[in-house]
Enzyme design. Structure first.
Site, mmCIF file in Angstrom:
data_model
loop_
_atom_site.group_PDB
_atom_site.id
_atom_site.type_symbol
_atom_site.label_atom_id
_atom_site.label_comp_id
_atom_site.label_asym_id
_atom_site.label_seq_id
_atom_site.Cartn_x
_atom_site.Cartn_y
_atom_site.Cartn_z
ATOM 1 N N ARG A 1 41.372 48.329 47.657
ATOM 2 C CA ARG A 1 41.435 49.464 48.347
ATOM 3 C C ARG A 1 40.173 49.839 48.996
ATOM 4 O O ARG A 1 39.155 49.432 48.655
ATOM 5 C CB ARG A 1 41.658 50.829 47.403
ATOM 6 N N ASP B 1 36.179 51.281 36.526
ATOM 7 C CA ASP B 1 36.825 50.312 37.332
ATOM 8 C C ASP B 1 37.056 49.115 36.389
ATOM 9 O O ASP B 1 36.236 48.131 35.896
ATOM 10 C CB ASP B 1 35.316 49.480 38.246
HETATM 11 N N1 URA Z 1 40.499 51.565 40.180
HETATM 12 C C1 URA Z 1 40.224 51.379 38.823
HETATM 13 O O1 URA Z 1 39.818 50.131 38.547
HETATM 14 N N2 URA Z 1 39.747 52.485 38.263
HETATM 15 C C2 URA Z 1 40.243 53.772 38.266
HETATM 16 O O2 URA Z 1 39.818 54.621 37.842
HETATM 17 C C3 URA Z 1 40.873 53.905 39.829
HETATM 18 C C4 URA Z 1 41.225 52.739 40.601
#
Ligand code: URA
Length: 212
Positions: A103, A202
């Site tokens: 993203r 993450d």
């Molecule tokens: N991607 C992730 O790894 N953690 C999140 O909280 C949101 C997106």
């Protein structure tokens, strides 16, 4: 679209350890694998089988076995890769396709940077692996990608989901195909940076460390 939130004490326990910020990568990776195997059990409840004649040591009988065409498992790179082993344990004969999505951290939009998938997915049951259903952008783009290639039956396996992401997915996908989301926990909300709260941080970084 159908959402299944898995209610099981072992799922809760493993998720609690995953959420803990002091859990090291090596333990995190092992627990993701174990947790996904539990989720996979539910996610594969409707996997297609056919009757086959077999011989046991005592008699012959009609049993059920997975049928062809083989299901396709699609981990979304990079964090979905950490879920592949857990899923493959239950579906060792599945074909594996890859979809690289990340993203854009400013717009939070999904960008496709790699793909290795069969051209024609008609009649194939697809299992998408993506640990964090945050804004829903990556999963919407991935599911649409599979539907464009003819898939009609897609199950996404996730670890944490945000209510905002599930709503976005429902709005985007609705009933246009047979789509099921299997998730270990529905969390509270997304923060201003698009992270799931309480979440686990993450997922890619926790699995594989930070790569810039
Ligand atoms: N991607 C992730 O790894 N953690 C999140 O909280 C949101 C997106």
């Amino acid at each position: 679209m159908r959402t299944l939130i898995i209610d099981h004490p072992l799922v809760d326990h493993k998720l609690a350890v995953l959420r803990d910020k002091t859990t090291p990568s090596v333990v995190f990776r092992q627990l993701v694998e174990e947790l996904v195997t539990l989720l996979a059990y539910e996610a594969t409840r409707d996997v297609r089988v056919e009757d086959v004649e077999i011989e046991t040591p005592l008699t012959t009988m009609t049993a059920r076995k997975l049928t062809r065409p083989r299901p396709v498992v699609v981990p979304i790179l990079r964090a979905g890769l950490g879920m592949l082993e857990g899923m493959s344990k239950l579906l060792p004969t599945a074909e594996i396709g890859f979809l690289g999505m990340k993203r854009d951290e400013t717009t939070l939009e999904a960008i496709t940077y790699a793909n290795r998938l069969p051209e024609d997915l008609s009649g194939r049951q697809c299992f998408v692996l993506d640990p964090m259903l945050a804004t829903g952008g990556t999963l919407i783009a991935s599911i649409n990608y599979l539907l464009e290639r003819g898939a009609h039956d897609v199950t996404a396996v996730c670890i944490c989901a945000a209510p905002e992401g599930l709503t976005a997915l429902e709005d985007a996908i609705g009933d246009k195909a047979n789509v099921t989301i299997v998730v270990a926990a529905l969390d509270d909300h997304l923060n201003e940076n698009g992270y799931i709260v309480p979440g686990l941080g993450d997922a890619g970084d926790r699995l594989y460390g930070v790569v810039d």
